[in-house]
Design a protein around this motif. Structure first.
Motif, PDB file in Angstrom:
ATOM      1  N   MET A   1       7.226  13.583  -4.752  1.00 13.70           N
ATOM      2  CA  MET A   1       7.324  12.280  -5.414  1.00 13.70           C
ATOM      3  C   MET A   1       5.951  11.659  -5.572  1.00 13.70           C
ATOM      4  SD  MET A   1       9.297   8.799  -4.184  1.00 13.70           S
ATOM      5  CE  MET A   1       7.830   8.010  -3.489  1.00 13.70           C
ATOM      6  N   ALA A   2       5.725  11.032  -6.687  1.00 14.24           N
ATOM      7  CA  ALA A   2       4.478  10.294  -6.894  1.00 14.24           C
ATOM      8  C   ALA A   2       4.426   9.087  -5.966  1.00 14.24           C
ATOM      9  CB  ALA A   2       4.392   9.826  -8.347  1.00 14.24           C
ATOM     10  N   ASP A   3       3.236   8.651  -5.623  1.00 13.54           N
ATOM     11  CA  ASP A   3       3.073   7.369  -4.950  1.00 13.54           C
ATOM     12  C   ASP A   3       3.331   6.259  -5.960  1.00 13.54           C
ATOM     13  OD1 ASP A   3       2.397   8.427  -2.464  1.00 13.54           O
ATOM     14  OD2 ASP A   3       0.276   8.514  -2.951  1.00 13.54           O
ATOM     15  N   ILE A   4       3.953   5.183  -5.483  1.00 14.51           N
ATOM     16  CA  ILE A   4       4.345   4.082  -6.357  1.00 14.51           C
ATOM     17  C   ILE A   4       4.006   2.774  -5.662  1.00 14.51           C
ATOM     18  CG2 ILE A   4       6.274   2.965  -7.563  1.00 14.51           C
ATOM     19  CD1 ILE A   4       7.730   5.755  -7.302  1.00 14.51           C
ATOM     20  N   VAL A   5       3.393   1.846  -6.397  1.00 19.45           N
ATOM     21  CA  VAL A   5       3.030   0.541  -5.839  1.00 19.45           C
ATOM     22  C   VAL A   5       3.379  -0.549  -6.842  1.00 19.45           C
ATOM     23  CG1 VAL A   5       1.210  -0.905  -4.857  1.00 19.45           C
ATOM     24  CG2 VAL A   5       1.058   1.567  -4.628  1.00 19.45           C
ATOM     25  N   PHE A   6       4.063  -1.590  -6.360  1.00 15.91           N
ATOM     26  CA  PHE A   6       4.191  -2.805  -7.159  1.00 15.91           C
ATOM     27  C   PHE A   6       3.193  -3.815  -6.626  1.00 15.91           C
ATOM     28  CE2 PHE A   6       5.685  -7.186  -7.578  1.00 15.91           C
ATOM     29  CZ  PHE A   6       5.736  -7.290  -8.962  1.00 15.91           C
ATOM     30  N   ILE A   7       2.403  -4.387  -7.536  1.00 11.07           N
ATOM     31  CA  ILE A   7       1.344  -5.330  -7.196  1.00 11.07           C
ATOM     32  C   ILE A   7       1.648  -6.699  -7.778  1.00 11.07           C
ATOM     33  CG2 ILE A   7      -1.081  -5.909  -7.674  1.00 11.07           C
ATOM     34  CD1 ILE A   7      -1.634  -2.900  -7.763  1.00 11.07           C
ATOM     35  N   SER A   8       1.519  -7.725  -6.959  1.00  9.31           N
ATOM     36  CA  SER A   8       1.406  -9.085  -7.494  1.00  9.31           C
ATOM     37  C   SER A   8      -0.078  -9.297  -7.773  1.00  9.31           C
ATOM     38  CB  SER A   8       1.936 -10.102  -6.475  1.00  9.31           C
ATOM     39  OG  SER A   8       3.334  -9.999  -6.342  1.00  9.31           O
ATOM     40  N   HIS A   9      -0.462  -9.303  -9.048  1.00  9.52           N
ATOM     41  CA  HIS A   9      -1.874  -9.129  -9.384  1.00  9.52           C
ATOM     42  C   HIS A   9      -2.691 -10.420  -9.419  1.00  9.52           C
ATOM     43  CE1 HIS A   9      -0.241  -9.100 -13.767  1.00  9.52           C
ATOM     44  NE2 HIS A   9      -0.669 -10.327 -13.491  1.00  9.52           N
ATOM     45  N   GLY A  10      -2.051 -11.577  -9.170  1.00  4.77           N
ATOM     46  CA  GLY A  10      -2.835 -12.806  -9.097  1.00  4.77           C
ATOM     47  C   GLY A  10      -3.116 -13.411 -10.455  1.00  4.77           C
ATOM     48  N   GLY A  11      -4.015 -14.378 -10.479  1.00  5.87           N
ATOM     49  CA  GLY A  11      -4.301 -15.143 -11.675  1.00  5.87           C
ATOM     50  C   GLY A  11      -5.511 -14.631 -12.437  1.00  5.87           C
ATOM     51  N   GLY A  12      -5.284 -14.019 -13.588  1.00  2.00           N
ATOM     52  CA  GLY A  12      -6.382 -13.569 -14.444  1.00  2.00           C
ATOM     53  C   GLY A  12      -7.424 -12.773 -13.686  1.00  2.00           C
TER      54      GLY A  12
ATOM     55  N   VAL B   1       5.984  13.349 -13.976  1.00  2.00           N
ATOM     56  CA  VAL B   1       4.728  13.406 -13.240  1.00  2.00           C
ATOM     57  C   VAL B   1       4.919  14.107 -11.909  1.00  2.00           C
ATOM     58  CG1 VAL B   1       3.904  11.300 -14.340  1.00  2.00           C
ATOM     59  CG2 VAL B   1       5.049  11.158 -12.126  1.00  2.00           C
ATOM     60  N   ASP B   2       3.813  14.574 -11.353  1.00  2.00           N
ATOM     61  CA  ASP B   2       3.876  15.216 -10.041  1.00  2.00           C
ATOM     62  C   ASP B   2       3.338  14.272  -8.980  1.00  2.00           C
ATOM     63  OD1 ASP B   2       1.050  15.350 -10.112  1.00  2.00           O
ATOM     64  OD2 ASP B   2       1.084  17.347 -11.009  1.00  2.00           O
ATOM     65  N   GLU B   3       3.238  14.776  -7.764  1.00  2.00           N
ATOM     66  CA  GLU B   3       2.880  13.921  -6.635  1.00  2.00           C
ATOM     67  C   GLU B   3       1.416  13.495  -6.640  1.00  2.00           C
ATOM     68  OE1 GLU B   3       2.042  17.492  -3.397  1.00  2.00           O
ATOM     69  OE2 GLU B   3       3.895  16.322  -3.290  1.00  2.00           O
ATOM     70  N   ASP B   4       0.619  14.037  -7.548  1.00  2.00           N
ATOM     71  CA  ASP B   4      -0.795  13.661  -7.623  1.00  2.00           C
ATOM     72  C   ASP B   4      -1.032  12.448  -8.521  1.00  2.00           C
ATOM     73  OD1 ASP B   4      -1.691  15.716  -5.935  1.00  2.00           O
ATOM     74  OD2 ASP B   4      -1.618  17.152  -7.589  1.00  2.00           O
ATOM     75  N   VAL B   5       0.034  11.863  -9.058  1.00  2.00           N
ATOM     76  CA  VAL B   5      -0.080  10.701  -9.936  1.00  2.00           C
ATOM     77  C   VAL B   5       0.330   9.450  -9.175  1.00  2.00           C
ATOM     78  CG1 VAL B   5       0.838   9.608 -12.032  1.00  2.00           C
ATOM     79  CG2 VAL B   5       0.314  12.056 -12.018  1.00  2.00           C
ATOM     80  N   LEU B   6      -0.379   8.351  -9.412  1.00  2.00           N
ATOM     81  CA  LEU B   6      -0.034   7.046  -8.847  1.00  2.00           C
ATOM     82  C   LEU B   6       0.584   6.192  -9.950  1.00  2.00           C
ATOM     83  CD1 LEU B   6      -0.121   4.798  -6.684  1.00  2.00           C
ATOM     84  CD2 LEU B   6      -2.488   4.340  -7.405  1.00  2.00           C
ATOM     85  N   ILE B   7       1.773   5.665  -9.683  1.00  2.00           N
ATOM     86  CA  ILE B   7       2.441   4.750 -10.611  1.00  2.00           C
ATOM     87  C   ILE B   7       2.294   3.339 -10.062  1.00  2.00           C
ATOM     88  CG2 ILE B   7       4.632   4.077 -11.670  1.00  2.00           C
ATOM     89  CD1 ILE B   7       5.529   7.029 -11.307  1.00  2.00           C
ATOM     90  N   ILE B   8       1.743   2.442 -10.868  1.00  2.00           N
ATOM     91  CA  ILE B   8       1.543   1.051 -10.461  1.00  2.00           C
ATOM     92  C   ILE B   8       2.341   0.138 -11.387  1.00  2.00           C
ATOM     93  CG2 ILE B   8      -0.111  -0.846 -10.214  1.00  2.00           C
ATOM     94  CD1 ILE B   8      -2.274   1.188  -9.593  1.00  2.00           C
ATOM     95  N   GLY B   9       3.144  -0.727 -10.807  1.00  2.00           N
ATOM     96  CA  GLY B   9       3.749  -1.833 -11.535  1.00  2.00           C
ATOM     97  C   GLY B   9       2.928  -3.073 -11.243  1.00  2.00           C
ATOM     98  N   SER B  10       2.335  -3.638 -12.270  1.00  2.00           N
ATOM     99  CA  SER B  10       1.418  -4.768 -12.089  1.00  2.00           C
ATOM    100  C   SER B  10       2.047  -6.022 -12.665  1.00  2.00           C
ATOM    101  CB  SER B  10       0.080  -4.472 -12.772  1.00  2.00           C
ATOM    102  OG  SER B  10      -0.836  -5.534 -12.577  1.00  2.00           O
ATOM    103  N   GLY B  11       2.551  -6.869 -11.778  1.00  2.00           N
ATOM    104  CA  GLY B  11       3.187  -8.116 -12.192  1.00  2.00           C
ATOM    105  C   GLY B  11       2.890  -9.211 -11.191  1.00  2.00           C
TER     106      GLY B  11
END
Length: 266
Positions: A1-12, A155-165
């Motif tokens: 499984m790919a690494d997955i991160v959801f980020i609260s990315h802050g203000g601008g 994707v394979d396990e060498d990919v990072l998926i980021i949700g940026s919200g």
């Protein structure tokens, strides 16, 4: 499984400008990065790109889109010269289209601040190829879960998926004097979201239903008058299809917010 991160990315660009209300965010992103194996490619779904169809950046060398205003001059000179990865974008497009999801390749749009701001903190060397994926207008929660499922299959396990919200995104509330009632509404939704993402006592059918029906959560529309900053989390959950491994709760711009990690190393 790919690494997955959801980020609260802050203000601008504020996380890059030393803003004190973003110190915890910068520290948390650094901490998360240390827990991840270095990826060979990064896919970012940003709250700041909505298109009529799922769209993916397709350039060999994507530029940056300074999609904010009213900040110091240096905010418009940031550089993040990562490469793109057109072949991965094409693979994802093909798989989405096989699932009857209309998809487009984008050869003009730069990476927006939901992409380059966190990546400048997490991977400042800009030596990892990156593609950006849009949200879809209409902001249907189930569609975005499905998009995550399909991306994960590509994707394979060498990919990072980021949700940026941002787990809290009420712009008016950011500039309104805080009181106990508003703090409690913020915290109630955060508690619901953290339980939804992390509970081991929930079936995946139950968890998915919560994501689909997120508006039923406590004070959901106070925390998200419009849901574009929440839906990158739906993509992350779709890609992971399980409870997260780690929850990071912190203060950003005076509000409680959260980040979520699904790691293949844990």
């Amino acid at each position: 499984m790919a690494d997955i991160v959801f980020i609260s990315h802050g203000g601008g660009p504020l996380p890059l400008l030393g803003d004190p209300t973003h110190h915890q965010l910068v520290e948390t992103l650094t901490q998360i990065t240390k827990r991840l194996k270095k990826p060979k490619a990064i896919i970012v779904v940003s709250a700041h790109w909505e298109a009529h169809h799922v769209s993916l950046t397709h350039q060999e060398h994507p530029g940056l889109l300074y999609d904010y205003y009213g900040f110091p001059d240096e905010s418009y000179t940031f550089k993040y010269p990562c490469n793109g990865l057109p072949e991965l974008a094409e693979k994802i497009v093909g798989t989405l289209q096989k699932a009857d999801i209309t998809t487009e390749l984008e050869d003009e749009r730069g990476l927006d601040h939901g992409v380059f701001v966190p990546l400048m903190i997490m991977y400042p060397e800009a030596d990892i190829p990156c593609i950006q994926v849009s949200l879809v207008k209409g902001l249907d929660p189930d569609l975005h879960i499905r998009i995550g499922e399909i991306i994960a299959d590509c994707v394979d396990e060498d990919v990072l998926i980021i949700g940026s919200g941002f787990s809290f995104h009420n712009m008016r509330a950011f500039f309104t004097k805080e009181d106990l009632a508003h703090q409690q509404m913020n915290q109630s939704f955060e508690d619901w979201l953290m339980e939804t993402c992390s509970s081991q006592n929930m079936t995946e059918e139950e968890r998915r239903a919560r994501f689909q029906q997120w508006q039923e959560a406590p004070h959901a529309r106070y925390c998200h008058p419009r849901e574009e900053h929440l839906l990158p989390l739906h993509v992350c959950y779709g890609a992971a299809a399980r409870a997260c491994d780690s929850v990071y709760s912190l203060s950003i711009l005076g509000k409680q917010a959260s980040l979520y990690l699904w790691s293949s190393n844990i």
